[in-house]
Design an enzyme around this catalytic site. Structure first.
Site, short mmCIF file in Angstrom:
data_model
loop_
_atom_site.label_atom_id
_atom_site.label_comp_id
_atom_site.label_asym_id
_atom_site.label_seq_id
_atom_site.Cartn_x
_atom_site.Cartn_y
_atom_site.Cartn_z
N GLN A 4 0.84 -1.20 0.00
CA GLN A 4 0.00 0.00 0.00
C GLN A 4 0.87 1.24 0.00
O GLN A 4 1.28 1.73 1.05
CB GLN A 4 -0.94 0.01 1.21
N PHE A 5 1.14 1.77 -1.19
CA PHE A 5 2.03 2.92 -1.32
C PHE A 5 1.44 4.18 -0.68
O PHE A 5 2.16 5.11 -0.33
CB PHE A 5 2.36 3.19 -2.79
N THR A 6 0.10 4.21 -0.48
CA THR A 6 -0.52 5.40 0.11
C THR A 6 -0.11 5.61 1.56
O THR A 6 -0.33 6.69 2.12
CB THR A 6 -2.05 5.33 0.02
#
Length: 330
Positions: A78-80
């Site tokens: 999850q790059f967020t």
């Protein structure tokens, strides 16, 4: 590297309507990878995750690890998690690692977590549009950021300065990525940067005077030392006679910007103008922006890395931001 660990009764990942992975009792781990993360970040997170004691014992007290509880782990990229929301309402993900860095690190993280757990961890698909379902048991949610290991770093740094080889290995692995990325913005020759990184650690190893100084800021000290080492190396074969004459590349691919903002011509135009403005800043100004907003340094760390006073660091960044805001408003 950031991770959100949720104790779950069950969890699953669905992609294109089909269940990719599902687990029963265990952890759902969301993981985000930054551009300066490395294998030492992986080792730290893996060690922490498998040894966290957040399952209940016979008295109902959270005192049991997932190893002892026999739980499963589902890992979802999850790059967020790397979002920066300090300025404006549109999160920036500039600190997230590009795929060529994040995918190998993500795969190593899953491999090492599987080895530490003693059974395979299940995963989603990196970069895919995923639907994640879970039943948080408790609820129990733990957030970790490997960049918040200051006290441990200070302890290791002091041991390094006192000649501890284990501390040398740990710190070298942890900060190699950060130092290499920083160094390549000053000098494009990777071999020169690598040699200078090694020189920095050689000079610190066994130098007890460093450990006897005031409160240490390890990563800032390492980058300041690397900058000095690069200056020494480059000045031997060029006309560079001052550190301020060093270059610092912060180029951004305009094609990448165009792809990200393809439906917003006005935003694209402003973004390209900002990139050009930043590229034209002085070396010290570009370094300050990079350290503060990409590396997440405090003003104290920026000051040490640049060899200036903390107030000067604050004033410099404040002036740059004011000029950028003015540029945006035009």
């Amino acid at each position: 590297m950031k991770a959100v660990i949720q104790r779950v009764s069950h969890a699953s990942v669905t992609i294109d309507g089909a269940v990719k992975s599902k687990i029963g009792k265990g952890y759902l781990v969301l993981v985000g990878i930054g551009s300066d993360d490395g294998e030492s970040d992986i080792d730290y997170l893996v060690r922490k995750i498998v040894n966290l004691r957040i399952f209940p014992d016979e008295q109902g007290v959270m005192n049991v690890s997932i190893l002892d509880a026999g739980g499963e782990i589902l890992v979802v990229s999850q790059f967020t998690l790397m979002a920066q929301c300090k300025h404006g309402n549109r999160p920036s993900y500039i600190g997230a690692a590009p795929h060529e860095i994040s995918i190998p690190l993500y795969e190593k993280f899953c491999e090492r977590l599987s080895a530490a757990l003693g059974k395979p961890v299940l995963t989603g698909v990196f970069g895919a549009d995923m639907k994640v379902e879970l039943l948080n048991d408790g609820p129990v949610t733990i957030c970790m950021d490997t960049k918040n290991m200051d006290e441990e770093d200070i302890f290791l740094f002091k041991k390094l300065a006192n000649g501890d080889k284990t501390a040398l290995e740990i710190l070298y692995r942890k900060y190699y990525g950060l130092m290499m990325n920083y160094g390549l913005k000053i000098c494009s020759d990777k071999d020169i940067v690598k040699d200078c990184i090694q020189d920095v650690f050689v000079r610190i190893f066994g130098n007890v005077r460093i450990s006897n100084g005031k409160r240490l800021l390890p990563r800032a000290y390492l980058l300041a030392s690397l900058r000095n080492a690069l200056f020494d190396s480059l000045s031997r074969n060029s006309r560079i006679d001052s550190i301020d004459m060093l270059d610092f590349s912060v180029s951004i691919d305009e094609g990448r910007l165009a792809e990200l903002l393809k439906n917003d011509d006005e935003q694209l135009s402003k973004s390209i103008a900002l990139v050009k403005y930043i590229s034209a800043l002085s070396t010290r100004s570009k370094m300050a922006l990079y350290l503060k907003f990409i590396c997440g340094f405090s003003h104290k760390e920026v000051a040490l890395a640049l060899g200036i006073k903390e107030q000067s660091s604050m004033n410099l960044i404040s002036r740059i931001l004011a000029a950028l805001k003015e540029k945006i408003s035009k």
